[in-house]
Design a protein around this motif. Structure first.
Motif, PDB file in Angstrom:
ATOM      1  N   ALA A 180       0.812  -1.212   0.000  1.00 34.54           N
ATOM      2  CA  ALA A 180       0.000   0.000   0.000  1.00 34.54           C
ATOM      3  C   ALA A 180       0.848   1.266   0.000  1.00 34.54           C
ATOM      4  O   ALA A 180       0.464   2.270  -0.612  1.00 34.54           O
ATOM      5  N   LYS A 181       1.992   1.252   0.677  1.00 30.90           N
ATOM      6  CA  LYS A 181       2.844   2.441   0.714  1.00 30.90           C
ATOM      7  C   LYS A 181       3.362   2.776  -0.685  1.00 30.90           C
ATOM      8  O   LYS A 181       3.373   3.937  -1.101  1.00 30.90           O
ATOM      9  N   ALA A 182       3.807   1.758  -1.409  1.00 28.43           N
ATOM     10  CA  ALA A 182       4.305   1.977  -2.763  1.00 28.43           C
ATOM     11  C   ALA A 182       3.197   2.502  -3.671  1.00 28.43           C
ATOM     12  O   ALA A 182       3.429   3.367  -4.519  1.00 28.43           O
ATOM     13  N   LEU A 183       1.997   1.991  -3.493  1.00 29.92           N
ATOM     14  CA  LEU A 183       0.869   2.457  -4.299  1.00 29.92           C
ATOM     15  C   LEU A 183       0.599   3.938  -4.055  1.00 29.92           C
ATOM     16  O   LEU A 183       0.389   4.697  -5.001  1.00 29.92           O
ATOM     17  N   ARG A 184       0.620   4.370  -2.801  1.00 31.11           N
ATOM     18  CA  ARG A 184       0.398   5.788  -2.510  1.00 31.11           C
ATOM     19  C   ARG A 184       1.488   6.654  -3.120  1.00 31.11           C
ATOM     20  O   ARG A 184       1.219   7.761  -3.617  1.00 31.11           O
ATOM     21  N   GLU A 185       2.714   6.168  -3.120  1.00 33.08           N
ATOM     22  CA  GLU A 185       3.804   6.911  -3.747  1.00 33.08           C
ATOM     23  C   GLU A 185       3.584   7.027  -5.251  1.00 33.08           C
ATOM     24  O   GLU A 185       3.807   8.084  -5.851  1.00 33.08           O
ATOM     25  N   HIS A 186       3.120   5.957  -5.872  1.00 36.14           N
ATOM     26  CA  HIS A 186       2.794   6.001  -7.302  1.00 36.14           C
ATOM     27  C   HIS A 186       1.694   7.022  -7.579  1.00 36.14           C
ATOM     28  O   HIS A 186       1.759   7.763  -8.570  1.00 36.14           O
ATOM     29  N   GLU A 187       0.707   7.068  -6.724  1.00 33.74           N
ATOM     30  CA  GLU A 187      -0.406   7.998  -6.922  1.00 33.74           C
ATOM     31  C   GLU A 187       0.076   9.449  -6.869  1.00 33.74           C
ATOM     32  O   GLU A 187      -0.363  10.288  -7.662  1.00 33.74           O
ATOM     33  N   ARG A 188       0.997   9.759  -5.960  1.00 35.37           N
ATOM     34  CA  ARG A 188       1.531  11.128  -5.859  1.00 35.37           C
ATOM     35  C   ARG A 188       2.371  11.480  -7.081  1.00 35.37           C
ATOM     36  O   ARG A 188       2.303  12.601  -7.588  1.00 35.37           O
ATOM     37  N   ILE A 189       3.156  10.517  -7.541  1.00 32.76           N
ATOM     38  CA  ILE A 189       3.966  10.753  -8.743  1.00 32.76           C
ATOM     39  C   ILE A 189       3.059  11.001  -9.942  1.00 32.76           C
ATOM     40  O   ILE A 189       3.277  11.933 -10.727  1.00 32.76           O
ATOM     41  N   ALA A 190       2.032  10.154 -10.088  1.00 30.66           N
ATOM     42  CA  ALA A 190       1.091  10.301 -11.200  1.00 30.66           C
ATOM     43  C   ALA A 190       0.407  11.661 -11.162  1.00 30.66           C
ATOM     44  O   ALA A 190       0.209  12.306 -12.208  1.00 30.66           O
ATOM     45  N   ALA A 191       0.049  12.127  -9.971  1.00 33.09           N
ATOM     46  CA  ALA A 191      -0.613  13.433  -9.845  1.00 33.09           C
ATOM     47  C   ALA A 191       0.319  14.555 -10.286  1.00 33.09           C
ATOM     48  O   ALA A 191      -0.104  15.496 -10.978  1.00 33.09           O
ATOM     49  N   ALA A 192       1.591  14.468  -9.909  1.00 35.51           N
ATOM     50  CA  ALA A 192       2.549  15.503 -10.290  1.00 35.51           C
ATOM     51  C   ALA A 192       2.779  15.511 -11.796  1.00 35.51           C
ATOM     52  O   ALA A 192       2.892  16.580 -12.420  1.00 35.51           O
ATOM     53  N   ILE A 193       2.838  14.333 -12.399  1.00 40.39           N
ATOM     54  CA  ILE A 193       3.007  14.259 -13.852  1.00 40.39           C
ATOM     55  C   ILE A 193       1.782  14.823 -14.557  1.00 40.39           C
ATOM     56  O   ILE A 193       1.892  15.618 -15.498  1.00 40.39           O
TER      57      ILE A 193
END
Length: 228
Positions: A180-193
């Motif tokens: 779940a932690k990695a997924l949340r990090e992916h979500e933040r990266i995707a939002a910034a992109i």
């Protein structure tokens, strides 16, 4: 007429390299396994020449080790090898995220939402387990690398770095992951992109890779301790 003269579809060395790569990254050939030319030639019904060429290709991608007068083996990655891989990964993938944010398009947000919704469902079944992603368009990092639009970064990642990372994970596939932690990090990266913020996207990707390395390094240390 010898069966070794038969030709199958596709250039022989490339075909053999592709099959052996699948066997290695699928765990059917474990790190340290010997790759004898004669045995492989018999298996694939070819001469030793194409086998030797295929092994050289896999050596160039970093998943096979060839020792003169000894032969080829599936590569065993040390902790130092792993650290070096993650250092390069952090540099390349943070730049890929930065470039992706610089060229974000109208469909970027939807592409990420669809992908991460699939991942959320999968992670939800084992939140403390490994973050298992599919290949190609189902891999967050691959999608981001393609969005970057830089063929050199994509080539280094797909032809050398990712195969070696896959080989590294074979030995540690049963160790608890970040889920779940990695997924949340992916979500933040995707939002910034999606928001078109290159600096934040690059920074978040670098932190994500560093967090991934911290978790893996702890696993490597524990595995080494358990085998002592």
């Amino acid at each position: 007429m010898s069966t070794k003269s038969k030709t199958l579809r596709g250039p022989a060395p490339e075909r053999l390299a592709s099959q052996l790569r699948e066997d290695i990254l699928g765990g059917r050939l474990q790190p340290g396994a010997r790759l004898g030319e004669m045995a492989l030639a018999d298996r694939f019904e070819v001469s030793r020449g194409p086998v030797r060429a295929a092994l050289n290709m896999l050596s160039e991608s970093g998943i096979v080790t060839i020792v003169p007068n000894s032969g080829a083996r599936v590569r065993i990655l040390s902790r130092e090898d792993a650290r070096a891989l993650y250092e390069v990964r952090a540099a390349l993938e943070s730049e890929a995220a930065r470039l992706a944010a610089s060229t974000t398009g109208a469909g970027t947000g939807q592409q990420f939402r669809t992908l991460l919704e699939q991942h959320a469902q999968e992670v939800g079944t084992h939140p403390q387990g490994a973050y298992l992603q599919g290949a190609g368009d189902r891999d967050f990092h691959m999608v981001t690398a393609r969005m970057a639009g830089n063929p050199i970064i994509l080539r280094y990642l797909t032809r050398e770095l990712y195969p070696q990372l896959s080989l590294l994970r074979i030995k540690h596939r049963n160790v608890t992951g970040r889920g779940a932690k990695a997924l949340r990090e992916h979500e933040r990266i995707a939002a910034a992109i999606t928001d078109g913020d290159p600096e934040v996207a690059g920074l978040l990707m670098r932190r994500h890779i560093e967090n991934s390395w911290t978790a893996l390094e702890a696993q490597l240390a524990q595995t080494a301790k358990d085998t002592e």
